[in-house]
Write a protein that holds these residues in place. Structure first.
Motif, mmCIF file in Angstrom:
data_model
loop_
_atom_site.group_PDB
_atom_site.id
_atom_site.type_symbol
_atom_site.label_atom_id
_atom_site.label_comp_id
_atom_site.label_asym_id
_atom_site.label_seq_id
_atom_site.Cartn_x
_atom_site.Cartn_y
_atom_site.Cartn_z
ATOM 1 N N HIS A 168 -2.611 46.642 -28.243
ATOM 2 C CA HIS A 168 -1.644 46.811 -29.345
ATOM 3 C C HIS A 168 -2.186 46.344 -30.696
ATOM 4 O O HIS A 168 -1.422 46.127 -31.636
ATOM 5 N N GLY A 169 -3.519 46.194 -30.813
ATOM 6 C CA GLY A 169 -4.092 45.852 -32.110
ATOM 7 C C GLY A 169 -3.896 44.392 -32.480
ATOM 8 O O GLY A 169 -3.617 43.552 -31.634
ATOM 9 N N PHE A 170 -3.986 44.099 -33.780
ATOM 10 C CA PHE A 170 -3.982 42.700 -34.236
ATOM 11 C C PHE A 170 -2.811 42.349 -35.151
ATOM 12 O O PHE A 170 -2.584 41.174 -35.435
ATOM 13 N N ALA A 171 -2.051 43.342 -35.618
ATOM 14 C CA ALA A 171 -1.008 43.034 -36.613
ATOM 15 C C ALA A 171 0.051 42.085 -36.056
ATOM 16 O O ALA A 171 0.595 41.254 -36.782
ATOM 17 N N ARG A 172 0.341 42.186 -34.760
ATOM 18 C CA ARG A 172 1.442 41.400 -34.169
ATOM 19 C C ARG A 172 1.046 39.951 -33.885
ATOM 20 O O ARG A 172 1.892 39.155 -33.477
ATOM 21 N N THR A 173 -0.248 39.619 -34.064
ATOM 22 C CA THR A 173 -0.676 38.245 -33.769
ATOM 23 C C THR A 173 -1.165 37.489 -35.000
ATOM 24 O O THR A 173 -1.552 36.329 -34.896
#
Length: 273
Positions: free
Chosen positions: A68-73
């Motif tokens: 899910h990529g990096f934006a959510r962390t």
């Protein structure tokens, strides 16, 4: 850091700068509409389980980046917060930095605008390509809707669409409305519906109905881990699967491609009917 949005009519939303994340939505005169796991860990580098995570610039494991990529962390910044005469609005921003460029070598700016008022919640994701080369991404607003009884839930509006079943790793056709009957095999649900575009979806549970609309997003994902997969998720209680259904606005089948200087906007609107 949490941000509380309160509209003049009493509708509220709670946001977190960790991940640019919507944690809660309470329409005017109604209870909580989003599922947030009580076992979520609010620590740097870990995603929050529930609410509305932002999947960017990669959906799931469909690519070389972390799931899910990096934006959510990553930490986002608060750009603005205001109360209007009918609603309340906040805008959060994420820009490329050393950490993102190591994973994904592009200059970009993401903005998440969240508007709450009455019985609706609008979540808008915008991406600007700030670099001098094209970039492409897949993305989703991974919305966890709260339900009381999954067996009583149906999703209307998907009939006639092709979908990819991520459990069976096969494509199929949705012939009728989606009824969640709680039978094993039906509930281990992980489907990408292609070409949803702007057709409205209706999530019904007994007398409660949530209308889900999207713009800019081509696809939609419907996900529930079911009891067996849920038991393996450290940040979900074992029975958490029975209290949520994800209905996600997404761009997966055709990645979004932005030339240098171009922008893209996608929106998901939820309304309690």
């Amino acid at each position: 850091m949490h941000i509380e949005l309160t509209a003049p009519d009493g509708a509220t939303a709670t946001l977190s700068l960790h991940g640019g994340h919507v944690l809660s939505w309470r329409p005017a005169g109604a209870g909580e509409q989003l599922y947030l796991s009580p076992r979520s860990e609010y620590v740097p580098g870990k995603a929050i389980r529930g609410g509305v995570p932002v999947c960017f610039p990669q959906f799931a494991e469909r690519g070389p980046l972390p799931k899910h990529g990096f934006a959510r962390t990553l930490p986002w910044e608060l750009v603005s917060q205001e109360q209007g005469k009918d609603d309340a609005l906040a805008v959060m921003r994420l820009r490329d930095n050393d950490e993102t460029r190591r994973l994904w070598p592009h200059a970009f700016e993401l903005e998440l605008s969240v508007r709450v008022g009455g019985r609706s919640l609008d979540v808008e994701l915008a991406c600007d390509n700030l670099g001098d080369a094209p970039l492409q991404f897949t993305a989703a607003l991974h919305t966890y809707l709260r339900v009381a009884d999954l067996d009583a839930v149906s999703v209307e509006g998907l009939a006639g669409l092709r979908y990819f079943d991520s459990i069976k790793q096969a494509e199929a056709l949705q012939r009728m409305d989606l009824l969640l009957t709680g039978e094993k095999g039906v509930l281990d649900l992980d489907r990408i519906y292609f070409g949803v575009k702007e057709r409205p979806l209706l999530v019904t549970e007994d007398r409660r109905q949530v209308a889900v609309r999207q713009q800019g997003f081509e696809d939609a994902v419907v996900w529930n881990p079911g009891p067996e997969r849920c038991a393996k998720l450290a940040d979900m209680p074992p029975e958490g699967w029975s209290e949520m259904l994800c209905v996600e606005a997404a761009c997966i089948g055709r990645p979004v491609e932005l030339q240098a200087g171009e922008s893209w906007v996608g929106r998901q609107s939820l309304a309690l009917l």
